[in-house]
Design an enzyme around this catalytic site. Structure first.
Site, mmCIF file in Angstrom:
data_model
loop_
_atom_site.group_PDB
_atom_site.id
_atom_site.type_symbol
_atom_site.label_atom_id
_atom_site.label_comp_id
_atom_site.label_asym_id
_atom_site.label_seq_id
_atom_site.Cartn_x
_atom_site.Cartn_y
_atom_site.Cartn_z
ATOM 1 N N THR A 1 2.702 -4.819 -5.261
ATOM 2 C CA THR A 1 3.123 -4.014 -6.147
ATOM 3 C C THR A 1 4.504 -4.363 -6.803
ATOM 4 O O THR A 1 5.296 -3.630 -7.010
ATOM 5 C CB THR A 1 3.086 -2.538 -5.844
ATOM 6 N N ARG B 1 5.512 0.482 -2.476
ATOM 7 C CA ARG B 1 5.025 1.957 -3.051
ATOM 8 C C ARG B 1 5.422 3.088 -2.262
ATOM 9 O O ARG B 1 5.502 4.225 -2.533
ATOM 10 C CB ARG B 1 3.541 2.284 -3.345
ATOM 11 N N LYS C 1 -4.372 -12.768 -8.770
ATOM 12 C CA LYS C 1 -5.255 -11.695 -8.275
ATOM 13 C C LYS C 1 -5.936 -11.086 -9.347
ATOM 14 O O LYS C 1 -5.692 -10.935 -10.713
ATOM 15 C CB LYS C 1 -3.846 -10.653 -7.859
ATOM 16 N N GLU D 1 -0.123 -8.040 3.056
ATOM 17 C CA GLU D 1 0.881 -7.445 1.595
ATOM 18 C C GLU D 1 1.080 -6.117 1.822
ATOM 19 O O GLU D 1 0.516 -5.020 2.157
ATOM 20 C CB GLU D 1 -0.483 -7.564 0.381
HETATM 21 C C1 3PG Z 1 -4.081 -1.200 -4.523
HETATM 22 O O1 3PG Z 1 -3.446 -1.347 -5.397
HETATM 23 O O2 3PG Z 1 -4.111 -0.001 -3.797
HETATM 24 C C2 3PG Z 1 -5.099 -2.205 -3.951
HETATM 25 O O3 3PG Z 1 -5.713 -2.744 -4.907
HETATM 26 C C3 3PG Z 1 -5.941 -1.837 -2.928
HETATM 27 O O4 3PG Z 1 -7.086 -1.151 -3.381
HETATM 28 P P1 3PG Z 1 -7.973 -0.689 -2.518
HETATM 29 O O5 3PG Z 1 -7.408 0.615 -1.646
HETATM 30 O O6 3PG Z 1 -9.024 -0.215 -3.290
HETATM 31 O O7 3PG Z 1 -8.363 -1.589 -1.532
#
Ligand code: 3PG
Length: 213
Positions: free
Chosen positions: A74, A51, A134, A47
């Protein structure tokens, strides 16, 4: 593709390995090496979060890594969905779900793993055919007890908890009957990506695959 078919595709993605790496990448030049390292370590479903400015180029660069299943995370808007699909993403992940986002994913035939965190959100998505969701942000939203709580009244929904998951708690999540995989960024430490330390990434990925054993 109907939402139920989309959800089956998302389930396939989640079933590929116990962990879906959540990737934040600053330089698309690192993308191919990073994806190759993760796939070599046994984590094919990736994934890439939208961002960073490099995210879409990174998805394109990863798309030809053999054995990889590259998705975009995202996703917030229909524009994100279109851009992800155009870049070569084969699945999408969103922190929550809106009507516009879901419609765009369906229109673009991009299998979606939509985020939910309350029983009502889970039910709304289920009503639309999304049987794989999710659970985000997992630890902050109640973690394992919350997922256990969903399993009795909503056994038909399976989750990919993400947010606050690490090597130390992933196994306990994966032991839940309604957890299909977990998502996490711990397998892609920022410094390892920036330094192109692919051996370290492959080692972390391999360690993550052992969680299923
Ligand atoms: C995020 O949005 O960054 C993901 O959910 C990953 O979360 P994490 O960095 O706590 O694994």
């Amino acid at each position: 593709m109907t939402p139920a078919e989309q959800s089956l595709k998302a389930a396939e993605v989640c079933s590929a390995a116990p962990v879906v790496p959540v990737i934040q990448i600053e330089d698309a030049a690192q993308a191919h090496g990073l994806a190759t390292a993760l796939v070599a370590g046994g984590l094919p479903a990736l994934e890439v979060t939208l961002r960073t400015d490099a995210a879409l180029d990174a998805i394109s660069a990863m798309a030809d890594v053999e054995g990889g299943i590259v998705g975009a995370g995202t996703l917030l808007t229909p524009t994100d969905v279109k851009a992800a699909k155009a870049a070569g993403a084969t699945f999408g992940v969103s922190p929550g779900a809106t009507d516009a986002l879901i419609k765009a994913a369906e229109d673009e035939e991009l299998p979606l793993l939509p985020g939910a965190v309350t029983a009502s959100e889970v039910m709304n998505l289920l009503e639309r055919g999304y049987t794989v969701q999710k659970f985000f942000p997992a630890e902050a939203a109640g973690g394992i007890p919350m997922l256990k709580g969903f399993s009795s009244p909503l056994p038909q929904v399976r989750f990919c908890p993400t947010g606050g998951i690490s090597l130390s708690n992933a196994r306990n999540y994966l032991a839940l009957p309604n957890t299909i995989c977990v998502g996490g960024s711990w397998v892609v430490p920022k410094d390892a990506v920036a330094n192109g330390d692919w051996d370290r990434i492959t080692k972390l990925a391999r360690e993550a695959t052992q969680l299923a054993a």
